[in-house]
Scaffold this active site. Structure first.
Site, PDB file in Angstrom:
ATOM      1  N   ASP A  84      -6.384   8.079  12.062  1.00  0.00           N
ATOM      2  CA  ASP A  84      -5.925   8.167  10.995  1.00  0.00           C
ATOM      3  C   ASP A  84      -6.617   7.206  10.354  1.00  0.00           C
ATOM      4  O   ASP A  84      -6.490   5.805  10.863  1.00  0.00           O
ATOM      5  CB  ASP A  84      -3.548   7.841  10.943  1.00  0.00           C
ATOM      6  CG  ASP A  84      -3.339   7.739   9.302  1.00  0.00           C
ATOM      7  OD1 ASP A  84      -3.894   8.693   8.621  1.00  0.00           O
ATOM      8  OD2 ASP A  84      -2.494   7.300   9.325  1.00  0.00           O
ATOM      9  N   HIS A  85      -6.729   6.351   9.111  1.00  0.00           N
ATOM     10  CA  HIS A  85      -7.424   5.497   8.013  1.00  0.00           C
ATOM     11  C   HIS A  85      -8.460   5.258   8.355  1.00  0.00           C
ATOM     12  O   HIS A  85      -8.233   3.843   9.322  1.00  0.00           O
ATOM     13  CB  HIS A  85      -6.283   4.393   7.715  1.00  0.00           C
ATOM     14  CG  HIS A  85      -4.990   4.250   7.263  1.00  0.00           C
ATOM     15  ND1 HIS A  85      -5.333   4.444   5.668  1.00  0.00           N
ATOM     16  CD2 HIS A  85      -3.140   5.313   6.913  1.00  0.00           C
ATOM     17  CE1 HIS A  85      -4.038   4.815   4.853  1.00  0.00           C
ATOM     18  NE2 HIS A  85      -2.955   5.355   5.969  1.00  0.00           N
ATOM     19  N   ASP A 106     -10.853   6.869   5.069  1.00  0.00           N
ATOM     20  CA  ASP A 106     -10.109   5.661   4.364  1.00  0.00           C
ATOM     21  C   ASP A 106     -11.434   4.786   3.652  1.00  0.00           C
ATOM     22  O   ASP A 106     -11.224   4.123   3.950  1.00  0.00           O
ATOM     23  CB  ASP A 106      -9.072   5.658   4.766  1.00  0.00           C
ATOM     24  CG  ASP A 106      -8.392   4.630   3.735  1.00  0.00           C
ATOM     25  OD1 ASP A 106      -8.774   4.039   2.759  1.00  0.00           O
ATOM     26  OD2 ASP A 106      -7.029   3.906   4.275  1.00  0.00           O
ATOM     27  N   GLU A 136      -9.172   9.488   0.973  1.00  0.00           N
ATOM     28  CA  GLU A 136      -8.073   9.003  -0.428  1.00  0.00           C
ATOM     29  C   GLU A 136      -8.908   8.814  -1.107  1.00  0.00           C
ATOM     30  O   GLU A 136      -9.996   8.061  -1.837  1.00  0.00           O
ATOM     31  CB  GLU A 136      -7.185   7.728   0.305  1.00  0.00           C
ATOM     32  CG  GLU A 136      -6.993   6.382  -0.354  1.00  0.00           C
ATOM     33  CD  GLU A 136      -5.680   6.103   0.256  1.00  0.00           C
ATOM     34  OE1 GLU A 136      -5.029   6.196   1.136  1.00  0.00           O
ATOM     35  OE2 GLU A 136      -5.607   4.724  -0.405  1.00  0.00           O
ATOM     36  N   HIS A 178       2.835   1.292   2.028  1.00  0.00           N
ATOM     37  CA  HIS A 178       3.299   1.108   3.412  1.00  0.00           C
ATOM     38  C   HIS A 178       3.975   0.326   3.509  1.00  0.00           C
ATOM     39  O   HIS A 178       4.318  -0.945   3.207  1.00  0.00           O
ATOM     40  CB  HIS A 178       1.252   0.626   3.980  1.00  0.00           C
ATOM     41  CG  HIS A 178       0.374   2.059   3.965  1.00  0.00           C
ATOM     42  ND1 HIS A 178      -0.534   2.528   3.407  1.00  0.00           N
ATOM     43  CD2 HIS A 178       0.570   3.302   4.295  1.00  0.00           C
ATOM     44  CE1 HIS A 178      -0.986   2.940   3.819  1.00  0.00           C
ATOM     45  NE2 HIS A 178      -0.190   3.994   4.222  1.00  0.00           N
ATOM     46  N   GLY A 207       2.782   5.708   3.701  1.00  0.00           N
ATOM     47  CA  GLY A 207       4.074   5.268   3.293  1.00  0.00           C
ATOM     48  C   GLY A 207       5.457   5.641   3.130  1.00  0.00           C
ATOM     49  O   GLY A 207       6.143   5.547   2.448  1.00  0.00           O
ATOM     50  N   THR A 209       7.556   6.080   5.520  1.00  0.00           N
ATOM     51  CA  THR A 209       9.156   5.270   5.895  1.00  0.00           C
ATOM     52  C   THR A 209      10.026   5.120   5.033  1.00  0.00           C
ATOM     53  O   THR A 209      11.507   4.603   5.168  1.00  0.00           O
ATOM     54  CB  THR A 209       8.580   4.156   6.760  1.00  0.00           C
ATOM     55  OG1 THR A 209       7.909   3.995   7.759  1.00  0.00           O
ATOM     56  CG2 THR A 209       9.407   3.312   6.929  1.00  0.00           C
ATOM     57  N   ASN A 228       3.657  11.077   6.531  1.00  0.00           N
ATOM     58  CA  ASN A 228       3.066  10.323   7.139  1.00  0.00           C
ATOM     59  C   ASN A 228       3.968   8.956   7.159  1.00  0.00           C
ATOM     60  O   ASN A 228       4.400   8.975   6.609  1.00  0.00           O
ATOM     61  CB  ASN A 228       1.704   9.263   6.170  1.00  0.00           C
ATOM     62  CG  ASN A 228       0.209   9.907   6.674  1.00  0.00           C
ATOM     63  OD1 ASN A 228       0.775  11.576   6.791  1.00  0.00           O
ATOM     64  ND2 ASN A 228      -0.142   9.875   6.433  1.00  0.00           N
ATOM     65  N   THR A 231       6.441   3.241  10.241  1.00  0.00           N
ATOM     66  CA  THR A 231       6.927   2.198   9.995  1.00  0.00           C
ATOM     67  C   THR A 231       8.259   2.447  10.864  1.00  0.00           C
ATOM     68  O   THR A 231       9.095   1.637  11.578  1.00  0.00           O
ATOM     69  CB  THR A 231       7.083   1.161   8.890  1.00  0.00           C
ATOM     70  OG1 THR A 231       5.904   0.723   8.874  1.00  0.00           O
ATOM     71  CG2 THR A 231       8.107  -0.048   8.756  1.00  0.00           C
TER      72      THR A 231
END
Ligand code: G3H
Ligand code: ZN
Length: 277
Positions: A84-85, A106, A136, A178, A207, A209, A228, A231
């Site tokens: 990821d990222h 990313d 993205e 995020h 983001g 969460t 995704n 957190t």
């Protein structure tokens, strides 16, 4: 149940109008908790390891990736493995040897034309190796990038970005941010509908969460597919460790409080998957 390519999990969720939960893994306990939560819910899930998590492990990808893949391989439900990222080209290239089925590349901090060119090259590289690539579209810098609360993805730009890069999924900015520790984000559902119509690939919500359950349900019903969540697991993990150690100043065996943390993370995963599934 074998480790399943992320592409298959996303395709099935997309076809069924479900969301597929993708959970950030930092330690082995995170991976065990994701699989335990997915098994409890009876639903598939994705374990994802971020570039930041790799940095935490001193830049070594293989130990945490192979451990997570091994946990996924023994799961009773399908589990995918996603990197990821990724901003570092070298890390992107290491994904191919560590069991990943997919990568989020990313380049959103780059100027638009460079983001397009770098993402096109990453997608070509990934497809040559059978990897699914998420990317993205972004113009706003800083920690949150396009996932800052006020940032929004333009549907026409999204369609052009997908066509120019050949990516398999698009992370979009629709109101989430995020690393929120409160669940107060409000999503732009009208925009989700327009992005779904414009982009020809599944949409990814980062983001998540900070997004309340009813908003997540609406987002999935409106066309978001890969959801995704990171957190939330750390809130569960750290909360459990804090509670345990606050009540017990004698224990030194980490297995005692890590068990508690892993159990609480698994519950968080199970609840999230039930909302999405
Ligand atoms: O890519 C990972 C996610 O966007 C996680 O975001 O930690 O705010 O849930 P979160
Ligand atoms: Zn993210």
């Amino acid at each position: 149940m074998p480790l399943v390519p992320t592409a298959e999990l996303v395709r099935a969720a997309h076809a069924d109008g479900r969301g597929i939960g993708a959970f950030n893994v930092i330690t082995l306990e995170h991976a065990e908790a994701v699989v335990a939560g997915a098994e409890a819910a009876g639903l598939p899930a994705v374990c994802q390891i971020s570039e930041n998590a790799v940095r935490f492990h001193g830049g070594s990808l293989a130990p945490i990736a192979r451990a997570t893949a091994a946990v996924a391989e023994s799961a009773a439900v399908p589990v995918g493995l996603h990197l990821d990222h990724v901003t570092d080209e070298d890390l992107l290239r290491r994904a191919a040897d560590c069991g990943f089925g997919s990568v989020m590349y990313d380049a959103s901090a780059l100027p638009h034309a460079r983001n397009v060119a770098a993402t096109r090259a990453a997608a070509d590289w990934a497809h040559d190796r059978g990897l699914w690539l998420e990317a993205e579209l972004g113009e706003i810098g800083g920690k949150d990038g396009v996932h800052a609360p006020g940032a929004r993805t333009d549907p026409a730009e999204a369609a052009a970005f997908v066509a120019a890069t050949g990516i398999d999924a698009l992370a979009v900015a629709v109101g989430s941010s995020h690393a929120m520790t409160t669940r107060t984000a409000r999503l732009d559902h009208d925009l989700i509908g327009r992005l779904r119509g414009a982009a020809t690939v599944p949409l990814v919500l980062h983001g998540s969460t900070g997004v309340p359950d009813d908003e997540l349900r609406r987002a999935v019903a409106g066309g978001m597919v890969k959801i995704n969540i990171g957190t939330a697991l750390n809130i569960a993990f750290t909360g459990a460790v804090r509670d345990f150690l606050a009540a017990d100043s004698v224990t030194v065996d980490p297995r005692r409080y890590l068990s508690s943390a892993r159990t609480r993370m698994a519950s968080a995963v199970e609840s999230a998957l039930r909302v999405l599934g």
